[in-house]
Design an enzyme around this catalytic site. Sequence first.
Site, mmCIF file in Angstrom:
data_model
loop_
_atom_site.group_PDB
_atom_site.id
_atom_site.type_symbol
_atom_site.label_atom_id
_atom_site.label_comp_id
_atom_site.label_asym_id
_atom_site.label_seq_id
_atom_site.Cartn_x
_atom_site.Cartn_y
_atom_site.Cartn_z
ATOM 1 C CB SER A 1 -0.894 0.003 1.247
ATOM 2 O OG SER A 1 -1.507 1.267 1.372
ATOM 3 C CB THR B 1 -7.395 -1.161 1.395
ATOM 4 O OG1 THR B 1 -7.413 -1.358 -0.009
ATOM 5 C CG2 THR B 1 -6.290 -1.994 2.021
ATOM 6 C CE LYS C 1 -11.799 0.168 -0.003
ATOM 7 N NZ LYS C 1 -11.794 0.992 -1.202
ATOM 8 C CG ASP D 1 -12.983 4.440 -1.824
ATOM 9 O OD1 ASP D 1 -11.827 4.831 -1.607
ATOM 10 O OD2 ASP D 1 -13.418 3.336 -1.445
ATOM 11 N N GLY E 1 -17.982 -3.102 -14.435
ATOM 12 C CA GLY E 1 -17.940 -3.723 -13.118
ATOM 13 C C GLY E 1 -19.128 -3.286 -12.275
ATOM 14 N N GLY F 1 -19.118 -4.220 -8.582
ATOM 15 C CA GLY F 1 -18.785 -4.683 -7.237
ATOM 16 C C GLY F 1 -18.799 -3.550 -6.222
ATOM 17 N N GLY G 1 -5.593 4.984 -11.422
ATOM 18 C CA GLY G 1 -6.287 5.479 -10.239
ATOM 19 C C GLY G 1 -5.391 6.045 -9.149
HETATM 20 P P1 ATR Z 1 -14.479 -4.631 -5.676
HETATM 21 O O1 ATR Z 1 -14.766 -4.295 -4.238
HETATM 22 O O2 ATR Z 1 -13.063 -4.363 -6.099
HETATM 23 O O3 ATR Z 1 -15.476 -4.012 -6.606
HETATM 24 P P2 ATR Z 1 -15.835 -7.137 -6.014
HETATM 25 O O4 ATR Z 1 -17.014 -6.648 -5.244
HETATM 26 O O5 ATR Z 1 -15.340 -8.534 -5.792
HETATM 27 O O6 ATR Z 1 -14.570 -6.220 -5.778
HETATM 28 O O7 ATR Z 1 -16.156 -6.927 -7.579
HETATM 29 C C1 ATR Z 1 -15.255 -7.297 -8.568
HETATM 30 C C2 ATR Z 1 -15.792 -6.793 -9.914
HETATM 31 O O8 ATR Z 1 -14.850 -7.123 -10.941
HETATM 32 C C3 ATR Z 1 -17.100 -7.431 -10.341
HETATM 33 O O9 ATR Z 1 -17.842 -6.504 -11.091
HETATM 34 C C4 ATR Z 1 -16.622 -8.587 -11.243
HETATM 35 O O10 ATR Z 1 -17.575 -8.999 -12.201
HETATM 36 P P3 ATR Z 1 -18.722 -10.092 -11.821
HETATM 37 O O11 ATR Z 1 -19.613 -9.444 -10.810
HETATM 38 O O12 ATR Z 1 -19.406 -10.370 -13.090
HETATM 39 O O13 ATR Z 1 -17.951 -11.262 -11.243
HETATM 40 C C5 ATR Z 1 -15.489 -7.907 -11.937
HETATM 41 N N1 ATR Z 1 -14.495 -8.803 -12.521
HETATM 42 C C6 ATR Z 1 -13.536 -9.509 -11.889
HETATM 43 N N2 ATR Z 1 -12.762 -10.167 -12.769
HETATM 44 C C7 ATR Z 1 -13.227 -9.867 -14.013
HETATM 45 C C8 ATR Z 1 -12.855 -10.212 -15.348
HETATM 46 N N3 ATR Z 1 -11.823 -11.043 -15.598
HETATM 47 N N4 ATR Z 1 -13.583 -9.690 -16.360
HETATM 48 C C9 ATR Z 1 -14.621 -8.857 -16.127
HETATM 49 N N5 ATR Z 1 -15.015 -8.484 -14.894
HETATM 50 C C10 ATR Z 1 -14.336 -8.980 -13.845
#
Ligand code: ATR
Length: 266
Positions: A21, A68, A72, A109, A134, A136, A246
């Site tokens: 970090s 982190t 979170k 964030d 994404g 997540g 970022g």
């Molecule tokens: P974060 O807190 O970093 O958002 P998370 O809640 O685990 O972590 O979410 C990870 C995100 O990355 C999700 O949107 C995931 O897509 P899915 O919900 O469809 O799984 C996305 N993600 C991870 N690996 C990926 C990949 N190889 N291609 C596309 N999306 C990916």
Amino acid sequence: MAGDAEVIDNYAVLGNPVSHSLSPRIHRIFAEQTGESLSYRAIELPEDGFRDGLLALKREGLRGANVTVPFKRQAWESCDHLSDRASAAGAVNTLSFDEDGAISGDNTDGVGLVRDLTGNLDLSLHKQKILILGAGGAVRGVLGPLLDLQPEEITIANRSLDKAHQLALDFSARGDIRVQAYADLGDEKFDLIINATAAGLQKKLPPIDAQILCQTTVCYDMLYSTDESTTFVDWAQGLGVRAHDGLGMLVEQAAESFYIWRKARP
Ligand code: ATR
């Protein structure tokens, strides 16, 4: 007064893994800039031991912490008080241990991302078309502040569409969010594309096609890299498009956390 030991307030970033970090370096620079007397270190907590670790650190007198990956959400669950933006985000990245023993949580964030985009990178998002890759926790943290800038529209693309639909529903009171499968993005063009997937951690790209870019598109990766470019930034720049990682968001979210704790702006 001679002989008086200087009192130093202790802060930390809690994560797993956390040794790489940049937050300790950033906060030390902020402390120098503002003349605040504090220490800041990285602490790795066991994946199944966040709450116990947090309470032990609080007993030891820690004044506040950044949180982190992957903690979170658990930080959010551990708080006695939540700011409005932490409630909306469903995640906490900034903890303060109050004098009455309560734990307060905030999420910086979203404001960090918006300040990097609009302040450092000088982008106006008003009436712009934004695509977020994404759905997540990282996206949940930034959707509110992005919607507040009144873009033309926000589209979310994700592999699991149900997660994207849930986000659109949860934020429907603050603005309209369109959900799209990656395969259906076609050749629609966007002003700003934000990569918030975890794909880059494995040096992968989400399943996107160059067709979604035009000359004026700006790409932003919520991941950052200190040595080489991130996979998403590489991809966009290779296609001749402006792209940023970022790191600016990391610094800006840290500055807002520092302000919450010290009431001093780096
Ligand atoms: P974060 O807190 O970093 O958002 P998370 O809640 O685990 O972590 O979410 C990870 C995100 O990355 C999700 O949107 C995931 O897509 P899915 O919900 O469809 O799984 C996305 N993600 C991870 N690996 C990926 C990949 N190889 N291609 C596309 N999306 C990916």
